[in-house]
Design a protein around this motif. Structure first.
Motif, PDB file in Angstrom:
ATOM      1  N   PHE A  20     -23.792   5.229  -3.777  1.00  0.00           N
ATOM      2  CA  PHE A  20     -23.627   5.090  -5.214  1.00  0.00           C
ATOM      3  C   PHE A  20     -24.514   3.959  -5.701  1.00  0.00           C
ATOM      4  O   PHE A  20     -24.982   3.122  -4.910  1.00  0.00           O
TER       5      PHE A  20
ATOM      6  N   TYR B  76       0.825  -1.217   0.000  1.00  0.00           N
ATOM      7  CA  TYR B  76       0.000   0.000   0.000  1.00  0.00           C
ATOM      8  C   TYR B  76       0.863   1.273   0.000  1.00  0.00           C
ATOM      9  O   TYR B  76       0.501   2.271  -0.617  1.00  0.00           O
TER      10      TYR B  76
ATOM     11  N   ARG C  70     -13.413  -5.386  -4.944  1.00  0.00           N
ATOM     12  CA  ARG C  70     -13.695  -5.899  -3.607  1.00  0.00           C
ATOM     13  C   ARG C  70     -14.207  -7.323  -3.764  1.00  0.00           C
ATOM     14  O   ARG C  70     -15.039  -7.585  -4.634  1.00  0.00           O
TER      15      ARG C  70
ATOM     16  N   MET D  63     -21.652   8.395   2.027  1.00  0.00           N
ATOM     17  CA  MET D  63     -21.949   8.579   0.608  1.00  0.00           C
ATOM     18  C   MET D  63     -22.797   7.426   0.104  1.00  0.00           C
ATOM     19  O   MET D  63     -23.007   6.442   0.810  1.00  0.00           O
TER      20      MET D  63
ATOM     21  N   TRP E 192     -18.683   1.744  -9.758  1.00  0.00           N
ATOM     22  CA  TRP E 192     -18.557   0.347  -9.361  1.00  0.00           C
ATOM     23  C   TRP E 192     -19.518  -0.496 -10.189  1.00  0.00           C
ATOM     24  O   TRP E 192     -20.633  -0.060 -10.478  1.00  0.00           O
TER      25      TRP E 192
HETATM   26  C1  MYR Z   1     -16.374   3.202  -1.702  1.00  0.00           C
HETATM   27  O1  MYR Z   1     -17.015   2.314  -2.267  1.00  0.00           O
HETATM   28  O2  MYR Z   1     -15.721   2.989  -0.688  1.00  0.00           O
HETATM   29  C2  MYR Z   1     -16.412   4.584  -2.242  1.00  0.00           C
HETATM   30  C3  MYR Z   1     -15.822   4.727  -3.583  1.00  0.00           C
HETATM   31  C4  MYR Z   1     -14.387   4.290  -3.688  1.00  0.00           C
HETATM   32  C5  MYR Z   1     -13.719   4.796  -4.934  1.00  0.00           C
HETATM   33  C6  MYR Z   1     -12.354   4.280  -5.198  1.00  0.00           C
HETATM   34  C7  MYR Z   1     -11.506   4.166  -3.999  1.00  0.00           C
HETATM   35  C8  MYR Z   1     -10.052   4.195  -4.310  1.00  0.00           C
HETATM   36  C9  MYR Z   1      -9.277   4.464  -3.065  1.00  0.00           C
HETATM   37  C10 MYR Z   1      -7.825   4.587  -3.339  1.00  0.00           C
HETATM   38  C11 MYR Z   1      -7.023   5.006  -2.140  1.00  0.00           C
HETATM   39  C12 MYR Z   1      -5.741   5.645  -2.602  1.00  0.00           C
HETATM   40  C13 MYR Z   1      -4.938   6.288  -1.550  1.00  0.00           C
HETATM   41  C14 MYR Z   1      -3.754   6.995  -2.160  1.00  0.00           C
END
Ligand code: MYR
Length: 131
Positions: free
Chosen positions: A62, A14, A106, A60, A82
């Protein structure tokens, strides 16, 4: 089912991923221990998401297949959606500042929720346990 509250247990690659995303070292160190907690509530195609971490809390929603905007903790804006492929959630998002694509999935693996991230050739995972 994805429904419920998920607490991050461990991450793989990560920090490298965040580095590729352009997150500076201080923030990467903090983000490695962000205690991220995600609550998902799916009804049909609609998801309500609550996100809580040491950086922020966010509510949020979606709908699968419908484009929405999402701000990362550092303010970087993403736009995308998604979808569901079998039992796996697959997301494709585009950074608004540079047009590059971030893909994420996921999946429930055993008792855990495994989220994968891919950006600009770097892949990472965060693994969550029910909490
Ligand atoms: C959700 O379903 O949790 C909300 C939408 C998530 C969109 C994509 C998330 C990508 C996260 C990347 C983390 C990067 C940190 C640098």
């Amino acid at each position: 089912t994805y429904n419920g509250t998920w607490k991050v247990d461990r991450s793989e690659n990560y920090e490298k991923f965040m580095e590729q995303m352009g997150v500076n070292m201080v923030k990467r160190k903090l983000a490695a221990h962000d205690n991220l907690k995600i609550t998902l509530e799916q009804t049909g195609d609609k998801f309500v998401v609550k996100e809580a971490s040491s950086f922020r809390t966010l509510d949020m929603e979606f709908t699968l297949g419908v484009t929405f905007e999402y701000a990362l903790a550092d303010g970087t804006m993403l736009s995308g959606s998604w979808g569901m492929e079998g039992d796996m959630m697959k997301g494709t998002f585009t950074r608004k500042d540079n047009g590059k694509v971030l893909k994420t999935t996921r999946a429930i693996v055993g008792e855990e929720l495994v989220q994968s991230y891919s950006y600009d050739g770097v892949e990472a995972k965060r693994i969550f346990k029910r909490g």
